[in-house]
Design an enzyme around this catalytic site. Structure first.
Site, PDB file in Angstrom:
ATOM      1  N   SER A 176       0.838  -1.208   0.000  1.00 38.94           N
ATOM      2  CA  SER A 176       0.000   0.000   0.000  1.00 38.94           C
ATOM      3  C   SER A 176       0.870   1.254   0.000  1.00 38.94           C
ATOM      4  CB  SER A 176      -0.883   0.020   1.251  1.00 38.94           C
ATOM      5  OG  SER A 176      -1.806  -1.043   1.198  1.00 38.94           O
ATOM      6  N   ILE A 204       3.097 -10.972  -6.946  1.00 42.43           N
ATOM      7  CA  ILE A 204       3.187 -10.551  -8.347  1.00 42.43           C
ATOM      8  C   ILE A 204       2.376 -11.507  -9.225  1.00 42.43           C
ATOM      9  CG2 ILE A 204       4.745 -10.002 -10.254  1.00 42.43           C
ATOM     10  CD1 ILE A 204       4.951  -8.195  -7.632  1.00 42.43           C
ATOM     11  N   ARG A 213     -36.885 -21.950  -7.454  1.00 44.98           N
ATOM     12  CA  ARG A 213     -36.904 -22.614  -6.133  1.00 44.98           C
ATOM     13  C   ARG A 213     -38.204 -22.292  -5.407  1.00 44.98           C
ATOM     14  NH1 ARG A 213     -35.873 -25.740  -2.062  1.00 44.98           N
ATOM     15  NH2 ARG A 213     -34.783 -24.971  -0.217  1.00 44.98           N
ATOM     16  N   GLN A 269     -40.675 -11.226   0.179  1.00 43.31           N
ATOM     17  CA  GLN A 269     -40.234  -9.824   0.127  1.00 43.31           C
ATOM     18  C   GLN A 269     -38.777  -9.638   0.536  1.00 43.31           C
ATOM     19  OE1 GLN A 269     -43.145  -7.309   2.087  1.00 43.31           O
ATOM     20  NE2 GLN A 269     -44.225  -7.080   0.150  1.00 43.31           N
ATOM     21  N   GLU A 319      -4.377  -3.872  -6.393  1.00 37.43           N
ATOM     22  CA  GLU A 319      -4.320  -2.536  -7.037  1.00 37.43           C
ATOM     23  C   GLU A 319      -4.850  -1.422  -6.123  1.00 37.43           C
ATOM     24  OE1 GLU A 319      -5.320  -2.204 -11.243  1.00 37.43           O
ATOM     25  OE2 GLU A 319      -4.847  -4.330 -11.420  1.00 37.43           O
TER      26      GLU A 319
HETATM   27  N1  COS Z   1      -0.648  10.363 -11.798  1.00 37.28           N
HETATM   28  C1  COS Z   1       0.455  11.159 -11.891  1.00 37.28           C
HETATM   29  N2  COS Z   1       1.126  11.587 -10.812  1.00 37.28           N
HETATM   30  C2  COS Z   1       0.702  11.205  -9.603  1.00 37.28           C
HETATM   31  C3  COS Z   1      -0.420  10.381  -9.432  1.00 37.28           C
HETATM   32  C4  COS Z   1      -1.107   9.984 -10.605  1.00 37.28           C
HETATM   33  N3  COS Z   1      -2.186   9.210 -10.520  1.00 37.28           N
HETATM   34  N4  COS Z   1      -0.613  10.170  -8.120  1.00 37.28           N
HETATM   35  C5  COS Z   1       0.345  10.836  -7.478  1.00 37.28           C
HETATM   36  N5  COS Z   1       1.148  11.450  -8.369  1.00 37.28           N
HETATM   37  C6  COS Z   1       2.293  12.307  -8.073  1.00 37.28           C
HETATM   38  C7  COS Z   1       1.798  13.516  -7.289  1.00 37.28           C
HETATM   39  O1  COS Z   1       1.423  14.568  -8.153  1.00 37.28           O
HETATM   40  C8  COS Z   1       3.010  13.880  -6.472  1.00 37.28           C
HETATM   41  O2  COS Z   1       3.933  14.598  -7.270  1.00 37.28           O
HETATM   42  P1  COS Z   1       4.603  15.942  -6.698  1.00 37.28           P
HETATM   43  O3  COS Z   1       5.312  15.483  -5.418  1.00 37.28           O
HETATM   44  O4  COS Z   1       5.529  16.336  -7.786  1.00 37.28           O
HETATM   45  O5  COS Z   1       3.481  16.870  -6.421  1.00 37.28           O
HETATM   46  C9  COS Z   1       3.653  12.535  -6.150  1.00 37.28           C
HETATM   47  O6  COS Z   1       3.188  11.641  -7.166  1.00 37.28           O
HETATM   48  C10 COS Z   1       3.274  12.027  -4.783  1.00 37.28           C
HETATM   49  O7  COS Z   1       1.865  11.981  -4.716  1.00 37.28           O
HETATM   50  P2  COS Z   1       1.068  11.871  -3.370  1.00 37.28           P
HETATM   51  O8  COS Z   1       1.621  12.845  -2.363  1.00 37.28           O
HETATM   52  O9  COS Z   1      -0.395  11.943  -3.678  1.00 37.28           O
HETATM   53  O10 COS Z   1       1.456  10.439  -2.912  1.00 37.28           O
HETATM   54  P3  COS Z   1       1.150   9.754  -1.597  1.00 37.28           P
HETATM   55  O11 COS Z   1       2.459   9.357  -1.018  1.00 37.28           O
HETATM   56  O12 COS Z   1       0.203  10.541  -0.749  1.00 37.28           O
HETATM   57  O13 COS Z   1       0.358   8.450  -2.121  1.00 37.28           O
HETATM   58  C11 COS Z   1      -0.927   6.510  -1.775  1.00 37.28           C
HETATM   59  C12 COS Z   1      -0.020   7.564  -1.191  1.00 37.28           C
HETATM   60  C13 COS Z   1      -1.422   5.686  -0.628  1.00 37.28           C
HETATM   61  C14 COS Z   1      -2.129   7.157  -2.450  1.00 37.28           C
HETATM   62  C15 COS Z   1      -0.179   5.670  -2.834  1.00 37.28           C
HETATM   63  O14 COS Z   1       1.010   5.196  -2.284  1.00 37.28           O
HETATM   64  C16 COS Z   1      -1.012   4.506  -3.318  1.00 37.28           C
HETATM   65  O15 COS Z   1      -1.868   4.640  -4.214  1.00 37.28           O
HETATM   66  N6  COS Z   1      -0.784   3.297  -2.770  1.00 37.28           N
HETATM   67  C17 COS Z   1      -1.429   2.074  -3.170  1.00 37.28           C
HETATM   68  C18 COS Z   1      -0.623   1.416  -4.202  1.00 37.28           C
HETATM   69  C19 COS Z   1      -1.219   0.166  -4.714  1.00 37.28           C
HETATM   70  O16 COS Z   1      -2.204   0.228  -5.420  1.00 37.28           O
HETATM   71  N7  COS Z   1      -0.624  -0.961  -4.351  1.00 37.28           N
HETATM   72  C20 COS Z   1      -1.053  -2.231  -4.828  1.00 37.28           C
HETATM   73  C21 COS Z   1       0.045  -2.799  -5.652  1.00 37.28           C
HETATM   74  S1  COS Z   1      -0.364  -3.017  -7.300  1.00 37.28           S
HETATM   75  S2  COS Z   1      -1.340  -4.745  -7.269  1.00 37.28           S
END
Ligand code: COS
Length: 380
Positions: free
Chosen positions: A135, A160, A268, A279, A364
């Site tokens: 996460s 993965i 059924r 209901q 995701e």
């Molecule tokens: N597209 C482009 N840029 C993005 C973006 C997006 N969707 N989301 C974030 N960014 C950029 C931001 O603009 C920011 O850039 P700047 O520092 O230049 O302003 C930078 O990335 C950091 O963004 P943010 O501060 O929003 O990041 P966070 O650390 O707050 O994000 C979460 C934390 C929890 C939202 C993130 O780590 C996340 O989505 N985690 C889950 C990941 C996941 O899905 N894991 C499963 C694995 S894949 S099966």
């Protein structure tokens, strides 16, 4: 399935969705939960032969439309998940695994991988998660150290999808300082020396999944996607597209649960009347149907917004994934309940759906992460 007359879709979407529906009706289900690798490969081959993997890449490289079209990906996942979880996964991974190359890769990387993703010769994977960072992407520890014209990758990736059957992995690793700005993305060929699948992970709804170990894996500099330090942004932008498609898959499972439940409650008999006359049954059916429509509206709103040129759909995609996957969990649970003892019996479709849908609230970006994302965007 959802109404193709909705204004989110154009003629190409309608033709694609109808062609896939007809193809699925004529296609044998290739699933064998005990042989998931073979089943996944078989679906990749079949989907490639049917021309459907072309939805996963832009037309310049053999795809269907000029750029990745999120509505087409969603229409495909909805239909595939209705039929088979393994088919849905096989299709989704062709898109997610190559998505970063499509969005940010050099022309050379795109030429090398994307035509083979579309024709099924290359099975890609998205290698982001680690034991201590799933996460919290900014906490990734895997290292990529530049030595002349190669990077040396060291570390471990886990959870993965396609581990073991992939031909190429998109890998996120640390090239710089701690935090979001120190990550970079690479395409690593599965045959690279030092790269091993060290563990296979079995889940309640089986698909190829495992742990990868990288021991001094040499990756040529041109295999880097984008610039050094852009890895976090690349991962997030890729997930912005594919999170909506997870919502679409959830809708496919939920729709199947509803279809099966409708047939069951009409036939059924209970207390001298069809179960459908009770209901409380009607309340469950009403909840399932309304959840499904609300989920589809959120999914296609996010997909349409992205396809219309929005640079980011972080909020819309998070809402779509969160709502649709939670709603599909409720739908499959209600279906099991209305099937009674049959609902928890091995071999019943609703028993399988109940297992198939669970992981969608986790992968995701878990539901909790989607809520954090939505709150952050809403409060800013
Ligand atoms: N597209 C482009 N840029 C993005 C973006 C997006 N969707 N989301 C974030 N960014 C950029 C931001 O603009 C920011 O850039 P700047 O520092 O230049 O302003 C930078 O990335 C950091 O963004 P943010 O501060 O929003 O990041 P966070 O650390 O707050 O994000 C979460 C934390 C929890 C939202 C993130 O780590 C996340 O989505 N985690 C889950 C990941 C996941 O899905 N894991 C499963 C694995 S894949 S099966």
């Amino acid at each position: 399935m959802h109404d193709l007359a909705w204004p989110f879709f154009d003629e190409e979407h309608r033709a694609f969705a109808n062609r896939l529906t007809d193809w699925l009706a004529d296609t044998e289900v290739l699933d064998d939960e005990k042989r998931v690798d073979a089943s996944s490969r078989a679906w990749v081959r079949a989907l490639a032969k049917g021309g459907f993997l072309r939805a996963c890449v832009p037309d310049f490289y053999g795809g269907l439309r000029t750029s990745l079209d999120v509505r087409t990906l969603c229409l495909a996942r909805e239909r595939l998940a209705h039929r088979s979880a393994i088919a849905d996964f096989a299709f989704a991974m062709q898109g997610l695994g190559s998505g970063a190359i499509t969005l940010f890769g050099s022309a050379e990387l795109q030429r090398r991988y994307l035509p083979n993703v579309a024709n099924g010769r290359c099975i890609p994977a998205f290698a982001l998660s680690e034991g201590e960072a799933g996460s919290d992407v900014a906490a990734l520890a895997m290292k990529a150290t530049r030595e002349g014209d190669v990077y040396i990758l060291d570390g471990e990736k886990t959870w993965i999808s396609n581990a073991g059957i992939a031909d190429a992995y998109v890998v996120f690793a640390r090239t710089g300082k701690a935090g979001t700005k120190g990550l970079s993305a690479f395409v690593v060929d599965a045959e690279s020396a030092g790269l091993k699948v060290t563990k296979r992970i079995e889940t309640i709804s089986p698909h190829p999944l495992g742990t990868l170990r990288f021991d001094r894996v040499r990756v040529p500099v041109p295999q880097r996607i984008g610039e050094e330090g852009e890895g976090f942004k690349i991962a997030m932008a890729t997930l912005d597209i594919f999170r909506s498609t997870v919502g679409a898959a959830a809708n496919g499972f939920a729709r199947r649960a509803l279809d099966e439940t409708i047939a069951h409650v009409k036939s059924r008999k209970l207390f001298g009347a069809p179960l459908a006359d009770q209901q409380l049954t009607q309340a469950a059916i009403a909840s399932m149907a309304t959840d499904l429509d609300a989920s589809a509206l959120l999914v296609y709103r996010a997909a349409w917004t992205k396809d219309s040129g929005a640079a980011r759909v972080t909020r819309e995609a998070a809402m779509a994934k969160w709502f649709a996957t939670e709603a599909a969990g409720r739908a499959c649970d209600r279906a099991v309940q209305l099937f009674g003892g049959r609902g928890v019996s091995r071999g019943e479709i609703v028993e399988r759906l109940y297992r198939d849908v669970r992981a969608l609230r986790i992968y995701e970006g878990a539901s909790e992460i989607q809520q954090v994302v939505i709150a952050k965007q809403t409060l800013s």
